[in-house]
Scaffold this motif. Structure first.
Motif, PDB file in Angstrom:
ATOM      1  N   LEU A 241       0.826  -1.207   0.000  1.00  0.00           N
ATOM      2  CA  LEU A 241       0.000   0.000   0.000  1.00  0.00           C
ATOM      3  C   LEU A 241       0.861   1.259   0.000  1.00  0.00           C
ATOM      4  O   LEU A 241       0.548   2.244  -0.676  1.00  0.00           O
ATOM      5  CB  LEU A 241      -0.929  -0.003   1.214  1.00  0.00           C
ATOM      6  N   ALA A 242       1.958   1.220   0.754  1.00  0.00           N
ATOM      7  CA  ALA A 242       2.850   2.383   0.800  1.00  0.00           C
ATOM      8  C   ALA A 242       3.515   2.611  -0.550  1.00  0.00           C
ATOM      9  O   ALA A 242       3.610   3.747  -1.027  1.00  0.00           O
ATOM     10  CB  ALA A 242       3.909   2.180   1.887  1.00  0.00           C
ATOM     11  N   LEU A 243       3.961   1.539  -1.182  1.00  0.00           N
ATOM     12  CA  LEU A 243       4.595   1.674  -2.490  1.00  0.00           C
ATOM     13  C   LEU A 243       3.594   2.177  -3.527  1.00  0.00           C
ATOM     14  O   LEU A 243       3.944   2.952  -4.423  1.00  0.00           O
ATOM     15  CB  LEU A 243       5.169   0.329  -2.935  1.00  0.00           C
ATOM     16  N   GLY A 244       2.343   1.739  -3.395  1.00  0.00           N
ATOM     17  CA  GLY A 244       1.318   2.154  -4.340  1.00  0.00           C
ATOM     18  C   GLY A 244       1.009   3.638  -4.294  1.00  0.00           C
ATOM     19  O   GLY A 244       0.391   4.174  -5.222  1.00  0.00           O
ATOM     20  N   SER A 245       1.443   4.316  -3.223  1.00  0.00           N
ATOM     21  CA  SER A 245       1.220   5.758  -3.127  1.00  0.00           C
ATOM     22  C   SER A 245       2.210   6.549  -3.976  1.00  0.00           C
ATOM     23  O   SER A 245       2.030   7.747  -4.192  1.00  0.00           O
ATOM     24  CB  SER A 245       1.324   6.209  -1.663  1.00  0.00           C
ATOM     25  N   HIS A 246       3.264   5.873  -4.454  1.00  0.00           N
ATOM     26  CA  HIS A 246       4.236   6.546  -5.319  1.00  0.00           C
ATOM     27  C   HIS A 246       3.642   6.673  -6.719  1.00  0.00           C
ATOM     28  O   HIS A 246       3.044   5.724  -7.238  1.00  0.00           O
ATOM     29  CB  HIS A 246       5.544   5.751  -5.364  1.00  0.00           C
ATOM     30  N   PRO A 247       3.791   7.830  -7.366  1.00  0.00           N
ATOM     31  CA  PRO A 247       3.130   8.038  -8.670  1.00  0.00           C
ATOM     32  C   PRO A 247       3.595   7.104  -9.779  1.00  0.00           C
ATOM     33  O   PRO A 247       2.861   6.893 -10.751  1.00  0.00           O
ATOM     34  CB  PRO A 247       3.470   9.496  -9.008  1.00  0.00           C
ATOM     35  N   GLN A 248       4.792   6.520  -9.648  1.00  0.00           N
ATOM     36  CA  GLN A 248       5.295   5.655 -10.711  1.00  0.00           C
ATOM     37  C   GLN A 248       4.971   4.182 -10.470  1.00  0.00           C
ATOM     38  O   GLN A 248       5.074   3.362 -11.377  1.00  0.00           O
ATOM     39  CB  GLN A 248       6.812   5.822 -10.861  1.00  0.00           C
ATOM     40  N   LEU A 249       4.568   3.854  -9.246  1.00  0.00           N
ATOM     41  CA  LEU A 249       4.335   2.458  -8.883  1.00  0.00           C
ATOM     42  C   LEU A 249       2.845   2.170  -8.736  1.00  0.00           C
ATOM     43  O   LEU A 249       2.088   3.016  -8.274  1.00  0.00           O
ATOM     44  CB  LEU A 249       5.044   2.124  -7.567  1.00  0.00           C
ATOM     45  N   ILE A 250       2.449   0.961  -9.116  1.00  0.00           N
ATOM     46  CA  ILE A 250       1.060   0.534  -8.957  1.00  0.00           C
ATOM     47  C   ILE A 250       1.052  -0.849  -8.309  1.00  0.00           C
ATOM     48  O   ILE A 250       1.587  -1.812  -8.871  1.00  0.00           O
ATOM     49  CB  ILE A 250       0.320   0.481 -10.303  1.00  0.00           C
ATOM     50  N   GLY A 251       0.476  -0.929  -7.128  1.00  0.00           N
ATOM     51  CA  GLY A 251       0.410  -2.203  -6.420  1.00  0.00           C
ATOM     52  C   GLY A 251      -0.690  -3.098  -6.972  1.00  0.00           C
ATOM     53  O   GLY A 251      -1.838  -2.667  -7.097  1.00  0.00           O
ATOM     54  N   LEU A 252      -0.329  -4.331  -7.282  1.00  0.00           N
ATOM     55  CA  LEU A 252      -1.294  -5.296  -7.814  1.00  0.00           C
ATOM     56  C   LEU A 252      -1.697  -6.342  -6.783  1.00  0.00           C
ATOM     57  O   LEU A 252      -2.487  -7.229  -7.086  1.00  0.00           O
ATOM     58  CB  LEU A 252      -0.706  -6.003  -9.043  1.00  0.00           C
ATOM     59  N   GLY A 253      -1.142  -6.251  -5.582  1.00  0.00           N
ATOM     60  CA  GLY A 253      -1.428  -7.276  -4.585  1.00  0.00           C
ATOM     61  C   GLY A 253      -0.638  -8.544  -4.874  1.00  0.00           C
ATOM     62  O   GLY A 253       0.412  -8.511  -5.523  1.00  0.00           O
ATOM     63  N   GLU A 254      -1.142  -9.677  -4.403  1.00  0.00           N
ATOM     64  CA  GLU A 254      -0.472 -10.966  -4.613  1.00  0.00           C
ATOM     65  C   GLU A 254      -0.929 -11.542  -5.951  1.00  0.00           C
ATOM     66  O   GLU A 254      -2.010 -12.120  -6.059  1.00  0.00           O
ATOM     67  CB  GLU A 254      -0.777 -11.916  -3.459  1.00  0.00           C
ATOM     68  N   VAL A 255      -0.091 -11.403  -6.944  1.00  0.00           N
ATOM     69  CA  VAL A 255      -0.462 -11.738  -8.317  1.00  0.00           C
ATOM     70  C   VAL A 255      -0.472 -13.245  -8.571  1.00  0.00           C
ATOM     71  O   VAL A 255      -1.440 -13.794  -9.114  1.00  0.00           O
ATOM     72  CB  VAL A 255       0.500 -11.047  -9.310  1.00  0.00           C
ATOM     73  N   VAL A 256       0.598 -13.928  -8.202  1.00  0.00           N
ATOM     74  CA  VAL A 256       0.775 -15.327  -8.610  1.00  0.00           C
ATOM     75  C   VAL A 256      -0.353 -16.242  -8.137  1.00  0.00           C
ATOM     76  O   VAL A 256      -0.829 -17.084  -8.914  1.00  0.00           O
ATOM     77  CB  VAL A 256       2.151 -15.852  -8.158  1.00  0.00           C
ATOM     78  N   PRO A 257      -0.823 -16.135  -6.883  1.00  0.00           N
ATOM     79  CA  PRO A 257      -1.936 -17.012  -6.489  1.00  0.00           C
ATOM     80  C   PRO A 257      -3.164 -16.871  -7.381  1.00  0.00           C
ATOM     81  O   PRO A 257      -3.905 -17.842  -7.584  1.00  0.00           O
ATOM     82  CB  PRO A 257      -2.238 -16.558  -5.054  1.00  0.00           C
ATOM     83  N   LEU A 258      -3.375 -15.684  -7.934  1.00  0.00           N
ATOM     84  CA  LEU A 258      -4.528 -15.472  -8.806  1.00  0.00           C
ATOM     85  C   LEU A 258      -4.366 -16.165 -10.154  1.00  0.00           C
ATOM     86  O   LEU A 258      -5.352 -16.406 -10.857  1.00  0.00           O
ATOM     87  CB  LEU A 258      -4.738 -13.976  -9.038  1.00  0.00           C
ATOM     88  N   LEU A 259      -3.135 -16.485 -10.516  1.00  0.00           N
ATOM     89  CA  LEU A 259      -2.878 -17.094 -11.822  1.00  0.00           C
ATOM     90  C   LEU A 259      -2.997 -18.609 -11.799  1.00  0.00           C
ATOM     91  O   LEU A 259      -3.066 -19.236 -12.855  1.00  0.00           O
ATOM     92  CB  LEU A 259      -1.467 -16.724 -12.301  1.00  0.00           C
ATOM     93  N   ARG A 260      -3.018 -19.191 -10.618  1.00  0.00           N
ATOM     94  CA  ARG A 260      -3.013 -20.651 -10.522  1.00  0.00           C
ATOM     95  C   ARG A 260      -4.346 -21.232 -10.986  1.00  0.00           C
ATOM     96  O   ARG A 260      -5.410 -20.676 -10.697  1.00  0.00           O
ATOM     97  CB  ARG A 260      -2.710 -21.090  -9.090  1.00  0.00           C
ATOM     98  N   PRO A 261      -4.302 -22.350 -11.707  1.00  0.00           N
ATOM     99  CA  PRO A 261      -5.534 -22.977 -12.193  1.00  0.00           C
ATOM    100  C   PRO A 261      -6.481 -23.314 -11.045  1.00  0.00           C
ATOM    101  O   PRO A 261      -6.052 -23.773  -9.986  1.00  0.00           O
ATOM    102  CB  PRO A 261      -5.026 -24.253 -12.883  1.00  0.00           C
ATOM    103  N   GLY A 262      -7.749 -23.070 -11.254  1.00  0.00           N
ATOM    104  CA  GLY A 262      -8.743 -23.400 -10.248  1.00  0.00           C
ATOM    105  C   GLY A 262      -8.948 -22.342  -9.188  1.00  0.00           C
ATOM    106  O   GLY A 262      -9.820 -22.490  -8.326  1.00  0.00           O
ATOM    107  N   ASN A 263      -8.167 -21.269  -9.229  1.00  0.00           N
ATOM    108  CA  ASN A 263      -8.348 -20.209  -8.243  1.00  0.00           C
ATOM    109  C   ASN A 263      -9.592 -19.403  -8.600  1.00  0.00           C
ATOM    110  O   ASN A 263      -9.670 -18.807  -9.678  1.00  0.00           O
ATOM    111  CB  ASN A 263      -7.114 -19.304  -8.203  1.00  0.00           C
TER     112      ASN A 263
END
Length: 217
Positions: free
Chosen positions: A21-43
């Motif tokens: 959340l802190a990094l996402g406050s920087h204008p150049q950075l965008i936080g996506l949360g935990e990406v890899v678990p969302l990519l796993r089959p069946g999630n």
């Protein structure tokens, strides 16, 4: 495709959500949360209608995840590095190549997937929480989840009920903490990944200073 990704690595209960959340406050950075678990089959998390993005919008209304979900549905059986690459391509299409995604997937397995994507520079932020507060946080969560009641232990682990009791021991927790962080450090060195190591407590005391150092990194 986004040419860079900032990957927050570390153990669970290390404070990665706060850092994201802190990094996402920087204008150049965008936080996506935990990406890899969302990519796993069946999630099913990506299909939950009321799940909210860190931007505050529901996933189906988010400018990024609404597009990303459609793309990920096209080939659900693709290898995880391939799906990760496609997600980075969508990121560049939506936000442009000047913005940098932040992935807080944390685990070494997730870091391996990100590092396996060709032409993607993975910049690692290794977040380490003091072993004492990390142990207390883990034990508190385990106790609140009633993982140490005999009935829950037997239902979850069968005859191997000794393992949770062993992990409850602070010495064993230290071994888990040490090995987990050590393996991340070793992988970063083996792959020669750019890395910045920071302590959660240090970050909590002076987040502005640490964010500045991270951005210069």
């Amino acid at each position: 495709m986004a040419s860079r990704v900032v990957f927050v690595a570390g153990l669970t209960h290390s404070g990665s959500t706060v850092l994201d959340l802190a990094l996402g406050s920087h204008p150049q950075l965008i936080g996506l949360g935990e990406v890899v678990p969302l990519l796993r089959p069946g999630n099913a998390m990506l299909e939950e209608p009321d799940r909210v993005c860190t931007c505050g919008e529901r996933l189906e209304d988010c400018c990024f995840w609404s597009v990303a979900r459609a793309e990920l549905r096209r080939d659900p059986k693709a290898a995880l590095p391939q799906r990760y690459r496609r997600l980075m391509e969508v990121f560049a299409e939506v936000f442009g190549r000047d913005r940098v995604p932040v992935d807080s997937s944390k685990s070494l397995g997730a870091l391996r997937i990100a590092a396996a994507v060709p032409a993607l520079q993975v910049e690692v932020l290794h977040l380490i929480r003091d072993v004492r507060s990390w142990t207390i946080s883990r034990l508190d969560t385990d106790i609140r989840r009633r993982e140490f009641t005999l009935r829950a232990l037997y239902a979850k682990h069968g005859g191997g009920v000794w393992r949770p009791f062993l992990l409850r021991n602070s010495d064993a927790r230290f071994v888990v903490w040490y090995r987990g962080n050590r393996r991340i450090q070793e992988f970063v060195r083996e792959r020669n990944l750019p890395a910045f190591q920071l302590g959660y407590e240090e970050f909590s005391l002076d987040p502005g200073k640490l964010i500045g150092e991270i951005c210069r990194f």
